[in-house]
Design an enzyme around this catalytic site. Structure first.
Site, mmCIF file in Angstrom:
data_model
loop_
_atom_site.group_PDB
_atom_site.id
_atom_site.type_symbol
_atom_site.label_atom_id
_atom_site.label_comp_id
_atom_site.label_asym_id
_atom_site.label_seq_id
_atom_site.Cartn_x
_atom_site.Cartn_y
_atom_site.Cartn_z
ATOM 1 N N ASN A 88 0.799 -1.225 0.000
ATOM 2 C CA ASN A 88 0.000 0.000 0.000
ATOM 3 C C ASN A 88 0.835 1.280 0.000
ATOM 4 O O ASN A 88 0.375 2.321 -0.463
ATOM 5 C CB ASN A 88 -0.922 -0.012 1.228
ATOM 6 C CG ASN A 88 -1.665 1.292 1.421
ATOM 7 O OD1 ASN A 88 -2.544 1.646 0.646
ATOM 8 N ND2 ASN A 88 -1.282 2.034 2.463
ATOM 9 N N TYR A 156 3.365 9.585 -11.245
ATOM 10 C CA TYR A 156 2.457 8.778 -10.435
ATOM 11 C C TYR A 156 1.662 7.797 -11.299
ATOM 12 O O TYR A 156 1.568 6.602 -10.988
ATOM 13 C CB TYR A 156 1.498 9.679 -9.654
ATOM 14 C CG TYR A 156 0.498 8.898 -8.837
ATOM 15 C CD1 TYR A 156 0.884 8.295 -7.638
ATOM 16 C CD2 TYR A 156 -0.819 8.739 -9.258
ATOM 17 C CE1 TYR A 156 -0.021 7.559 -6.891
ATOM 18 C CE2 TYR A 156 -1.730 8.005 -8.516
ATOM 19 C CZ TYR A 156 -1.322 7.424 -7.326
ATOM 20 O OH TYR A 156 -2.226 6.689 -6.591
ATOM 21 N N LYS A 160 1.792 3.576 -11.252
ATOM 22 C CA LYS A 160 0.652 2.690 -11.002
ATOM 23 C C LYS A 160 0.407 1.750 -12.179
ATOM 24 O O LYS A 160 -0.056 0.621 -12.003
ATOM 25 C CB LYS A 160 -0.588 3.508 -10.670
ATOM 26 C CG LYS A 160 -0.483 4.236 -9.324
ATOM 27 C CD LYS A 160 -0.124 3.272 -8.207
ATOM 28 C CE LYS A 160 -0.072 3.932 -6.845
ATOM 29 N NZ LYS A 160 0.264 2.968 -5.763
#
Length: 252
Positions: A88, A156, A160
């Site tokens: 996470n 970012y 991902k």
């Protein structure tokens, strides 16, 4: 009986925010939870323990191999193994929107070290223990933004997308060992860190809401059910998959 009774779970980035919600949810289902975070996770561990759960904290830099190894070794020494890994930890709420040419190589490298290298190092450290028990559940946390190509957050979004690709490749390598690897991809979640970042909310909130089929804010609790499914035996024959939870903003 709780679904995760007796299981040992590591959750990175669980000192606060969505990670802390994950930690509480797994503990409520009977898992022994190690909170691995560069921030102080003792208050979260204490809160879980006060509510009857089992949790501990070890300060961990997921981008550092020796730090990750020490955390996994401590978890195994304390509870005898590792059954569940939730990757996470990520750099997100502290980011500022900017054109890609304004992202410095230093900022790019720092983000990739946490968001991509971190899950790799953590998986690399826990898989031997999972193989020994012929059982494991790895859940990588990506983002629905990888399907949208959201502008002004190139590093970012790229990170991902890499997490999704990593999930698929890793699932192929460890499936015969009884280990599943899946991805949970949230939308824009009103975590405490995001709420504390008005610039981020101002930039993203309106377009995200307009794109959703379910017209409300997404809360950390919206992710609990899907996460528990992925780490439980309910998802024992599911691997390499991405589950997007974002109110219907992304449909794939």
């Amino acid at each position: 009986m709780p679904r995760l009774d007796g299981k040992v779970a590591i959750i990175t980035g669980a000192a606060q925010g969505i990670g802390a919600v994950y930690a509480q949810a797994l503990a409520d289902e009977g898992a022994k939870v190690m909170i691995a975070d560069i921030l102080d996770g003792n208050p979260t561990a204490s809160r879980i323990s006060a509510q009857g759960g089992t949790a501990d904290f070890m300060q961990t830099d997921v981008s550092d191999e020796s730090s990750v190894a020490a955390m996994v070794d401590a978890t195994v020494a304390k509870w005898g193994g590792v059954d569940i890994l939730i990757n996470n930890a990520a750099i997100w709420a502290s980011l500022r929107a900017k054109p890609f040419e304004d992202i410095s190589p230093e900022e790019w490298d720092k983000l990739m070290a946490v968001n991509v290298k971190g899950p790799f190092l953590c998986a690399r450290a826990v898989v031997p223990h999972m193989r020994a028990g012929k059982y494991g559940r790895i859940v990588n946390i990506a983002s629905g933004t990888a399907y949208k190509g959201t502008p002004n957050f190139l590093h970012y979004v790229t990170s991902k997308g890499a997490v999704i690709a990593m999930t698929r490749a890793l699932a192929r390598e460890v499936g015969e060992d009884g280990i599943t690897v899946n991805t949970l991809a949230p939308g824009l979640v009103l975590s405490e860190q995001v709420v504390a970042s008005p610039e981020l909310l101002e930039k993203l909130s309106a377009p995200v809401m307009a794109s959703r089929a379910i017209k409300r804010d997404q809360l950390p609790q919206d992710l609990v059910g899907p996460l528990l499914f992925l780490v439980s035996d309910d998802a024992a024959f599911m691997t390499g998959e991405v589950t997007v939870i974002d109110g219907g903003s992304v449909m794939h």
